[in-house]
Write an enzyme that holds these catalytic residues in place. Structure first.
Site, PDB file in Angstrom:
ATOM      1  N   THR A 187      33.850 -12.757  -5.241  1.00 22.46           N
ATOM      2  CA  THR A 187      32.934 -13.359  -6.214  1.00 22.46           C
ATOM      3  C   THR A 187      33.708 -14.058  -7.332  1.00 22.46           C
ATOM      4  O   THR A 187      34.658 -13.508  -7.881  1.00 22.46           O
ATOM      5  CB  THR A 187      32.018 -12.284  -6.808  1.00 22.46           C
ATOM      6  N   PRO A 241      34.156 -15.983 -11.160  1.00 17.95           N
ATOM      7  CA  PRO A 241      35.583 -16.339 -11.147  1.00 17.95           C
ATOM      8  C   PRO A 241      36.431 -15.100 -10.843  1.00 17.95           C
ATOM      9  O   PRO A 241      36.457 -14.141 -11.613  1.00 17.95           O
ATOM     10  CB  PRO A 241      35.835 -16.849 -12.574  1.00 17.95           C
ATOM     11  N   THR A 279      46.193 -21.755  -1.097  1.00 13.01           N
ATOM     12  CA  THR A 279      47.467 -21.888  -0.392  1.00 13.01           C
ATOM     13  C   THR A 279      47.262 -22.416   1.019  1.00 13.01           C
ATOM     14  O   THR A 279      48.027 -23.265   1.505  1.00 13.01           O
ATOM     15  CB  THR A 279      48.190 -20.531  -0.369  1.00 13.01           C
ATOM     16  N   HIS A 328      42.623 -19.065  -9.591  1.00  9.61           N
ATOM     17  CA  HIS A 328      41.839 -19.760  -8.561  1.00  9.61           C
ATOM     18  C   HIS A 328      40.946 -20.735  -9.302  1.00  9.61           C
ATOM     19  O   HIS A 328      39.760 -20.499  -9.527  1.00  9.61           O
ATOM     20  CB  HIS A 328      41.016 -18.769  -7.745  1.00  9.61           C
ATOM     21  N   THR A 349      30.701 -23.103   0.565  1.00  5.62           N
ATOM     22  CA  THR A 349      31.893 -22.869   1.367  1.00  5.62           C
ATOM     23  C   THR A 349      31.732 -21.535   2.087  1.00  5.62           C
ATOM     24  O   THR A 349      31.141 -20.599   1.546  1.00  5.62           O
ATOM     25  CB  THR A 349      33.168 -22.839   0.505  1.00  5.62           C
TER      26      THR A 349
END
Length: 347
Positions: free
Chosen positions: A125, A127, A155, A181, A235
């Site tokens: 989840t 941030p 990455t 992230h 996504t």
């Protein structure tokens, strides 16, 4: 209660949770999967749909069911995917989810810690960086057993894009995206290589017409998640396989080196923050944070990321999960204050 090896609990049956469920089954990684969701009928639908794949010969036997938090007892791995995500047309800023998802993860951690502190917790989840720190600190969860996928997906995107530019297999690239992230993520370019060939020799070794533009590459990596959201609405595939990569390292105790969001205790001079760093991951969780030989640019990127994340964490009430009004919600622009960010700050 003893840990049941291969027992995995997934919290959240949305796009990401269901994709993780199906990826775990497709890769034969679990003996038992329990799906927890506020809407139990939705969870039951996902479980029924996924259970039908077990009839095929290449699927291992796996018990799949809908459950509740008491099913966290004895779980080896718990994966949290619950909480709203950014929708198409919304501001491309994961930090906009912070206040809502602080409350969501508080309820989830209340449920989990009622039954276990032994399971390895993987947070998805957003941030993820701030929420991982909050969950570890507020609930005093063992530091080595709580982490998020962090920049592992970034990455994968980075290695894929770089490999495409070089005309090689993405699995041949060794390179990490580290830090947040989000917009302050950075790449330690001095550690990026292919078969030991350093990044600064790629142009000659791979007969490139022009050198790879580092800033454009990291900018594309940071923007790709939001590009996918605008195109398909959410996504799911990339993050599902990202979670499975971490899960496999735990289940098989393979000691993989992965960039995961963890809480450092002095490594790189960092503390009171959570960010992605190269970690050795095994059956007991995070075994070690590796110290990369960072050059001056990477050091600057890490300092900037640290300052940015701590500025947000500092404004969270760890007891209530509320963000103080004088913090970023009162006007502090979360993705545009860090001059040390490598590349355009895009989430």
């Amino acid at each position: 209660m003893a840990i049941e090896r291969g027992k995995i609990v997934i919290i959240g049956a949305g796009h990401v949770g269901s994709a993780i469920l199906n990826s775990l089954l497709g890769m034969n990684l679990a003996k038992e999967i329990v799906l927890i969701n506020l809407d139990r009928e939705q969870a039951l639908g996902e479980v029924l749909d996924a259970s039908h794949t077990l009839a095929f010969s290449y699927a291992a036997g796996c018990a799949i069911r809908v459950g509740d938090y008491e099913d966290c007892q004895g779980a080896q791995i718990i994966i949290n995917t619950a909480g709203p995500s950014i929708q198409p047309g919304e501001k491309h800023d994961r930090m906009a989810l912070l206040e809502t998802n602080l409350q969501v993860v508080s309820q989830i951690m209340d449920g989990i810690t009622r039954y276990t502190r032994e399971a390895i917790l993987i947070h998805v989840t957003n941030p993820v960086d701030v929420l991982t720190y909050y969950c570890m600190k507020k609930y005093d969860y063992p530091r080595e057993k709580i982490f998020s996928t962090g920049t592992l997906l970034d990455t994968a995107r980075f290695n894929t894009m770089l490999a495409a530019a070089l005309g090689i297999d993405a699995k041949s690239v060794t390179g990490f995206v580290l830090g947040e992230h989000g917009g302050t993520a950075f790449v330690p370019w001095n550690t990026v290589n292919v078969a030991g060939i350093p990044f600064d020799r790629f142009t000659e070794q791979f007969d490139l017409k022009t050198p790879i533009d580092r800033e454009n590459l990291i900018r594309a990596v940071k923007a790709s998640g939001m590009d996918i959201i605008e195109l398909k609405g959410y996504t799911s595939s990339g993050i599902a396989l990202t979670v499975c990569r971490a899960v496999s390292s735990i289940l098989f105790n393979s000691h993989s080196v992965l960039p995961l969001c963890v809480i450092p205790q002095g490594e790189y001079g960092l503390e009171n923050v959570a960010m992605s760093l190269p970690c050795i991951l095994g059956e007991n969780g995070i075994e070690k944070i590796l110290i990369l030989p960072l050059d001056e640019d990477a050091e600057r990127g890490m300092r900037g990321c640290d300052e940015f994340l701590r500025s947000i964490i500092h404004n969270i009430d760890m007891e209530t999960g509320k963000v103080h009004p004088e913090g970023w919600l009162g006007g502090f622009p979360p993705q545009h204050t860090n001059p040390a960010c490598i590349g355009k700050p895009v989430s």
